[in-house]
Scaffold this motif. Structure first.
Motif, PDB file in Angstrom:
ATOM      1  N   ASN A 179     -10.724  11.724  24.183  1.00  0.00           N
ATOM      2  CA  ASN A 179     -11.913  12.295  23.551  1.00  0.00           C
ATOM      3  C   ASN A 179     -11.644  13.500  22.666  1.00  0.00           C
ATOM      4  O   ASN A 179     -12.398  13.747  21.716  1.00  0.00           O
ATOM      5  N   PHE A 180     -10.591  14.247  22.950  1.00  0.00           N
ATOM      6  CA  PHE A 180     -10.376  15.496  22.228  1.00  0.00           C
ATOM      7  C   PHE A 180      -9.123  15.505  21.349  1.00  0.00           C
ATOM      8  O   PHE A 180      -8.979  16.390  20.516  1.00  0.00           O
ATOM      9  N   ILE A 181      -8.222  14.554  21.521  1.00  0.00           N
ATOM     10  CA  ILE A 181      -6.997  14.526  20.721  1.00  0.00           C
ATOM     11  C   ILE A 181      -6.907  13.233  19.918  1.00  0.00           C
ATOM     12  O   ILE A 181      -6.723  13.251  18.694  1.00  0.00           O
ATOM     13  N   ALA A 182      -7.033  12.090  20.597  1.00  0.00           N
ATOM     14  CA  ALA A 182      -6.850  10.806  19.919  1.00  0.00           C
ATOM     15  C   ALA A 182      -7.966  10.518  18.916  1.00  0.00           C
ATOM     16  O   ALA A 182      -7.703   9.937  17.854  1.00  0.00           O
ATOM     17  N   ARG A 183      -9.189  10.902  19.230  1.00  0.00           N
ATOM     18  CA  ARG A 183     -10.312  10.583  18.344  1.00  0.00           C
ATOM     19  C   ARG A 183     -10.122  11.126  16.923  1.00  0.00           C
ATOM     20  O   ARG A 183     -10.169  10.354  15.961  1.00  0.00           O
ATOM     21  N   PRO A 184      -9.946  12.438  16.750  1.00  0.00           N
ATOM     22  CA  PRO A 184      -9.806  12.925  15.368  1.00  0.00           C
ATOM     23  C   PRO A 184      -8.545  12.421  14.681  1.00  0.00           C
ATOM     24  O   PRO A 184      -8.562  12.169  13.467  1.00  0.00           O
ATOM     25  N   ILE A 185      -7.448  12.257  15.434  1.00  0.00           N
ATOM     26  CA  ILE A 185      -6.204  11.791  14.817  1.00  0.00           C
ATOM     27  C   ILE A 185      -6.349  10.360  14.316  1.00  0.00           C
ATOM     28  O   ILE A 185      -6.014  10.040  13.169  1.00  0.00           O
ATOM     29  N   THR A 186      -6.854   9.469  15.163  1.00  0.00           N
ATOM     30  CA  THR A 186      -7.004   8.068  14.752  1.00  0.00           C
ATOM     31  C   THR A 186      -8.075   7.917  13.673  1.00  0.00           C
ATOM     32  O   THR A 186      -7.953   7.054  12.799  1.00  0.00           O
ATOM     33  N   LEU A 187      -9.113   8.749  13.717  1.00  0.00           N
ATOM     34  CA  LEU A 187     -10.159   8.698  12.692  1.00  0.00           C
ATOM     35  C   LEU A 187      -9.564   9.001  11.323  1.00  0.00           C
ATOM     36  O   LEU A 187      -9.873   8.322  10.337  1.00  0.00           O
ATOM     37  N   ALA A 188      -8.708  10.015  11.270  1.00  0.00           N
ATOM     38  CA  ALA A 188      -8.082  10.385  10.002  1.00  0.00           C
ATOM     39  C   ALA A 188      -7.032   9.366   9.565  1.00  0.00           C
ATOM     40  O   ALA A 188      -6.989   8.967   8.396  1.00  0.00           O
ATOM     41  N   LEU A 189      -6.192   8.934  10.495  1.00  0.00           N
ATOM     42  CA  LEU A 189      -5.098   8.019  10.138  1.00  0.00           C
ATOM     43  C   LEU A 189      -5.622   6.676   9.662  1.00  0.00           C
ATOM     44  O   LEU A 189      -5.020   6.041   8.795  1.00  0.00           O
ATOM     45  N   ARG A 190      -6.725   6.216  10.220  1.00  0.00           N
ATOM     46  CA  ARG A 190      -7.293   4.927   9.804  1.00  0.00           C
ATOM     47  C   ARG A 190      -7.684   4.974   8.329  1.00  0.00           C
ATOM     48  O   ARG A 190      -7.384   4.059   7.551  1.00  0.00           O
ATOM     49  N   LEU A 191      -8.361   6.049   7.938  1.00  0.00           N
ATOM     50  CA  LEU A 191      -8.780   6.187   6.543  1.00  0.00           C
ATOM     51  C   LEU A 191      -7.573   6.368   5.629  1.00  0.00           C
ATOM     52  O   LEU A 191      -7.470   5.724   4.579  1.00  0.00           O
ATOM     53  N   PHE A 192      -6.651   7.233   6.026  1.00  0.00           N
ATOM     54  CA  PHE A 192      -5.455   7.488   5.218  1.00  0.00           C
ATOM     55  C   PHE A 192      -4.628   6.221   5.020  1.00  0.00           C
ATOM     56  O   PHE A 192      -4.237   5.885   3.891  1.00  0.00           O
ATOM     57  N   ALA A 193      -4.348   5.509   6.099  1.00  0.00           N
ATOM     58  CA  ALA A 193      -3.449   4.358   6.024  1.00  0.00           C
ATOM     59  C   ALA A 193      -4.022   3.257   5.140  1.00  0.00           C
ATOM     60  O   ALA A 193      -3.284   2.629   4.363  1.00  0.00           O
ATOM     61  N   ASN A 194      -5.313   2.995   5.240  1.00  0.00           N
ATOM     62  CA  ASN A 194      -5.921   1.941   4.433  1.00  0.00           C
ATOM     63  C   ASN A 194      -5.888   2.268   2.948  1.00  0.00           C
ATOM     64  O   ASN A 194      -5.572   1.410   2.113  1.00  0.00           O
ATOM     65  N   LEU A 195      -6.196   3.520   2.593  1.00  0.00           N
ATOM     66  CA  LEU A 195      -6.211   3.889   1.181  1.00  0.00           C
ATOM     67  C   LEU A 195      -4.798   3.998   0.618  1.00  0.00           C
ATOM     68  O   LEU A 195      -4.531   3.573  -0.516  1.00  0.00           O
ATOM     69  N   PHE A 196      -3.894   4.546   1.398  1.00  0.00           N
ATOM     70  CA  PHE A 196      -2.512   4.689   0.942  1.00  0.00           C
ATOM     71  C   PHE A 196      -1.859   3.316   0.767  1.00  0.00           C
ATOM     72  O   PHE A 196      -1.223   3.041  -0.260  1.00  0.00           O
ATOM     73  N   ALA A 197      -2.012   2.461   1.763  1.00  0.00           N
ATOM     74  CA  ALA A 197      -1.385   1.141   1.700  1.00  0.00           C
ATOM     75  C   ALA A 197      -1.962   0.304   0.559  1.00  0.00           C
ATOM     76  O   ALA A 197      -1.218  -0.376  -0.160  1.00  0.00           O
ATOM     77  N   GLY A 198      -3.278   0.349   0.386  1.00  0.00           N
ATOM     78  CA  GLY A 198      -3.898  -0.436  -0.678  1.00  0.00           C
ATOM     79  C   GLY A 198      -3.414  -0.016  -2.055  1.00  0.00           C
ATOM     80  O   GLY A 198      -3.101  -0.860  -2.907  1.00  0.00           O
ATOM     81  N   HIS A 199      -3.328   1.292  -2.276  1.00  0.00           N
ATOM     82  CA  HIS A 199      -2.880   1.763  -3.583  1.00  0.00           C
ATOM     83  C   HIS A 199      -1.391   1.477  -3.785  1.00  0.00           C
ATOM     84  O   HIS A 199      -0.953   1.209  -4.902  1.00  0.00           O
ATOM     85  N   LEU A 200      -0.644   1.515  -2.714  1.00  0.00           N
ATOM     86  CA  LEU A 200       0.790   1.200  -2.803  1.00  0.00           C
ATOM     87  C   LEU A 200       0.998  -0.256  -3.205  1.00  0.00           C
ATOM     88  O   LEU A 200       1.867  -0.570  -4.024  1.00  0.00           O
ATOM     89  N   VAL A 201       0.192  -1.155  -2.642  1.00  0.00           N
ATOM     90  CA  VAL A 201       0.284  -2.576  -2.998  1.00  0.00           C
ATOM     91  C   VAL A 201      -0.041  -2.775  -4.483  1.00  0.00           C
ATOM     92  O   VAL A 201       0.648  -3.532  -5.192  1.00  0.00           O
ATOM     93  N   ILE A 202      -1.076  -2.092  -4.967  1.00  0.00           N
ATOM     94  CA  ILE A 202      -1.424  -2.202  -6.388  1.00  0.00           C
ATOM     95  C   ILE A 202      -0.270  -1.726  -7.265  1.00  0.00           C
ATOM     96  O   ILE A 202       0.080  -2.358  -8.267  1.00  0.00           O
ATOM     97  N   MET A 203       0.338  -0.608  -6.894  1.00  0.00           N
ATOM     98  CA  MET A 203       1.462  -0.083  -7.670  1.00  0.00           C
ATOM     99  C   MET A 203       2.624  -1.066  -7.700  1.00  0.00           C
ATOM    100  O   MET A 203       3.276  -1.254  -8.730  1.00  0.00           O
ATOM    101  N   VAL A 204       2.884  -1.720  -6.563  1.00  0.00           N
ATOM    102  CA  VAL A 204       3.982  -2.694  -6.511  1.00  0.00           C
ATOM    103  C   VAL A 204       3.721  -3.847  -7.467  1.00  0.00           C
ATOM    104  O   VAL A 204       4.605  -4.264  -8.235  1.00  0.00           O
ATOM    105  N   PHE A 205       2.494  -4.380  -7.476  1.00  0.00           N
ATOM    106  CA  PHE A 205       2.182  -5.515  -8.335  1.00  0.00           C
ATOM    107  C   PHE A 205       2.195  -5.120  -9.813  1.00  0.00           C
ATOM    108  O   PHE A 205       2.701  -5.863 -10.660  1.00  0.00           O
ATOM    109  N   VAL A 206       1.635  -3.938 -10.139  1.00  0.00           N
ATOM    110  CA  VAL A 206       1.548  -3.530 -11.546  1.00  0.00           C
ATOM    111  C   VAL A 206       2.913  -3.120 -12.087  1.00  0.00           C
ATOM    112  O   VAL A 206       3.358  -3.607 -13.138  1.00  0.00           O
ATOM    113  N   VAL A 207       3.590  -2.213 -11.387  1.00  0.00           N
ATOM    114  CA  VAL A 207       4.894  -1.752 -11.861  1.00  0.00           C
ATOM    115  C   VAL A 207       5.918  -2.884 -11.813  1.00  0.00           C
ATOM    116  O   VAL A 207       6.689  -3.093 -12.765  1.00  0.00           O
ATOM    117  N   GLY A 208       5.939  -3.637 -10.707  1.00  0.00           N
ATOM    118  CA  GLY A 208       6.865  -4.759 -10.611  1.00  0.00           C
ATOM    119  C   GLY A 208       6.597  -5.816 -11.659  1.00  0.00           C
ATOM    120  O   GLY A 208       7.529  -6.362 -12.267  1.00  0.00           O
TER     121      GLY A 208
END
Length: 216
Positions: free
Chosen positions: A131-160
């Motif tokens: 309730n006090f440690i995992a919640r904020p960490i996973t809340l942030a990482l979920r948003l970060f990972a999805n946006l970072f990974a999605g943009h990374l995939v776009i960069m791979v397709f465009v630059v490649g």
């Protein structure tokens, strides 16, 4: 931009709404009815402004990753998701403490009712971490990972794809063209992911608030 968006949607409201007013009302009703009211319950009005601002801010920033002038998803930088997760963390803890008091709130959040006392040494640390440690960490990482990974995939397709087109080899050039065309589908998927992640972050924030102030 977020403030300007809502001022524009709310300007000149009429009994029979036009398209702009209809759009604003539908977004607001989605946030009020499906998130705030259904998740939090009868105390939802106090937290509705926070949830509306949270959803709007995340959605607008996610769109920055799609426009050619910016091409930068804000939440691909981990500090921004952690900042929003910290706001949610403060919000639900302050709401719970203000309703039940500090010690009673900590007891409710770390020791579920009906747990036999021999299990307390196991349950209390697990609930505290959850309730006090995992919640904020996973809340942030979920948003970060999805946006970072999605943009990374776009960069791979465009630059490649660009590199393959410049290779001078016919087969590679065809593969590069297909890669660039397919990148538009990834862009469309990223638009969906950006809106979905704004919704998920807001729903989870409402759920954490609900669990902090719930009677049961």
């Amino acid at each position: 931009l977020v403030i300007g968006l809502w001022l524009w949607l709310a300007r000149g409201q009429k009994v029979v709404p036009g398209r702009r007013q209809f759009l604003g009302e539908q977004i607001y009703n989605l946030l009020r009815n499906l998130i705030a009211r259904d998740v939090i319950g009868h105390d939802y009005r106090r937290f509705l402004p926070f949830l509306v601002a949270l959803f709007s801010f995340i959605l607008v920033n996610n769109l920055f990753g799609q426009f050619f002038l910016f091409m930068f998803p804000t939440f691909s930088k981990i500090g921004f998701p952690y900042g929003l997760a910290l706001m949610t963390f403060v919000m639900y803890n302050v709401a719970g403490i203000s309703k039940y008091g500090l010690f009673n709130y900590l007891k409710r959040m770390t020791l579920p009712e009906g747990v036999p006392w021999p299990l307390w040494p196991l349950i209390i640390p697990l609930e505290f971490i959850s309730n006090f440690i995992a919640r904020p960490i996973t809340l942030a990482l979920r948003l970060f990972a999805n946006l970072f990974a999605g943009h990374l995939v776009i960069m791979v397709f465009v630059v490649g794809g660009g590199l393959l087109l410049e290779s001078g080899i016919a087969f590679y050039a065809v593969a590069g063209g297909v890669s660039l065309i397919f990148s538009f589908a990834i862009f469309a998927l990223e638009l969906l992911v950006g809106a979905l992640q704004a919704y998920i972050f807001t729903v989870l924030s409402a759920q954490y608030i609900s669990s902090a102030i719930a009677e049961e």
